[in-house]
Design a protein around this motif. Structure first.
Motif: not given
Length: 347
Positions: A89, A128-130, A132, A142, A146, A150, A152-153, A155, A192
């Motif tokens: 990541t 975006h993280i796909e 978490a 986080f 952020y 960041l 968009s997540i 979860i 979020c």
């Protein structure tokens, strides 16, 4: 006519990361012979930007194996620890930051940032993280992510983690499999909402979807999912999920992955664009003209030969025009609906 479009999901950063000994910035800026997206092809395609996913892959196999044969056994892949998810990541986040430093794109933190980037012809990227897994349950990561951009997540990917459970890749099955969000997952949703980070429901199971819908005050979003009534796999949305997204003023991005388009669930590149149009028809009927967008899954899926790579999106948009969709509606699906959704979720 080239219609500008914004893409709801790609795995291009992971593809770049997997070029272990290469200059990742040069690969993106100068173009590659593999994959679906790089800067020259994006510009030629009319792709003004998109959600750039950071997907920590399984420990065994690589992106190609996941993209082309994700339903090999219909079970959830093994969980990935925070320690195992963090290096990949962070590696993808570093690539995105270096691309911005090189002037290849702009990391956008709002709809206004996207509009400004488009105005100066700079490629617009949403961080975006796909899955978490790289975020700890104390949420220290986080805060750092952020600050790096960041917004968009998703979860979960299609496995379980400390926050929730994704859907396994099964055909002729629905997404009502497994438990809902953990307490940490529910807190992540609240965090979020507080910070203006969009929650992507695409890989989350039905119980987790219900939990997000109950907690979040923002529109519900599935960035890269299709219609279960046409292609009855766990990754696609059933009627009540589509209704919940509609009622929240949310959006679904059409996924180009052939296994999520086809009635038989096969990952077969010989899949006609007409089937993509059929999903768009159904999404429009379920969600209305403001609820449908594009979420290709480029660089993370086997897509129709008629699309090929990012440049083929114009073939889809032309097919929508040929179907009788007016130019105004096609432009909303291509770009406008994502911009309005981002304005209401991210800011």
């Amino acid at each position: 006519m080239t219609i500008p479009f914004f893409d709801g999901h790609n795995d291009t950063l992971l593809r770049l990361l997997e070029h272990a000994n290469a200059d990742k910035v040069a690969l993106f800026v100068e173009g590659t012979q593999d994959g679906h997206v790089d800067l020259p092809r994006a510009r030629a395609a009319g792709m003004v930007g998109g959600f750039y996913a950071m997907f920590p892959p399984p420990l065994k196999g690589n992106l190609a194996s996941v993209a082309t044969n994700p339903m090999s056994n219909g079970e959830l892949p093994p969980e990935l620890s925070n320690a195992d998810a963090t290096p990949s990541t962070m590696g993808m986040a570093a690539i995105l930051l270096r691309l911005e430093q090189a002037g290849a794109l702009t990391i956008c933190r709002s709809a206004a940032d996207i509009r400004n980037a488009i105005a100066i012809e700079k490629h617009a990227a949403i961080f975006h993280i796909e899955g978490a897994e790289a975020i700890d349950t104390n949420f220290h990561a986080f805060d750092v992510l952020y600050a790096a951009g960041l917004r968009s997540i998703g979860i979960t990917w299609s496995r379980a983690n400390a926050f929730g459970t994704g859907v396994p890749f099964r055909h002729n099955a629905d997404p009502d499999i497994g438990p809902g969000l953990s307490d940490a997952g529910k807190e992540l949703v609240r965090l979020c909402d507080k910070h203006g980070v969009m929650i992507d429901l695409s890989h989350l199971n039905a119980a987790g979807f219900r939990d997000v819908a109950a907690i979040s005050t923002k529109p519900l979003v599935a960035t890269h999912s299709n219609v279960h009534a046409i292609s009855p796999g766990t990754r696609n949305l059933v009627d009540w999920q589509l209704a919940a997204i509609r009622d929240s003023g949310g959006v679904v991005g059409l996924n180009y992955a052939t296994g999520f388009l086809r009635e038989d669930g096969k990952f077969d590149a010989d899949t006609p664009i007409e089937l993509m149009v059929r999903h768009v028809d159904a999404l429009l009927e379920a969600l209305g003209e403001d609820g449908v967008a594009l979420g290709s899954d480029f660089d993370g899926a086997r897509i129709p030969n008629a699309i090929g790579d990012v440049r083929g999106t114009q073939n889809l948009l032309r097919a929508l025009l040929d179907k009788g969709y007016g130019e105004t509606l096609v432009k909303k699906i291509a770009l406008g609906n994502w911009l309005k959704l981002i304005e209401r979720t991210i800011g």
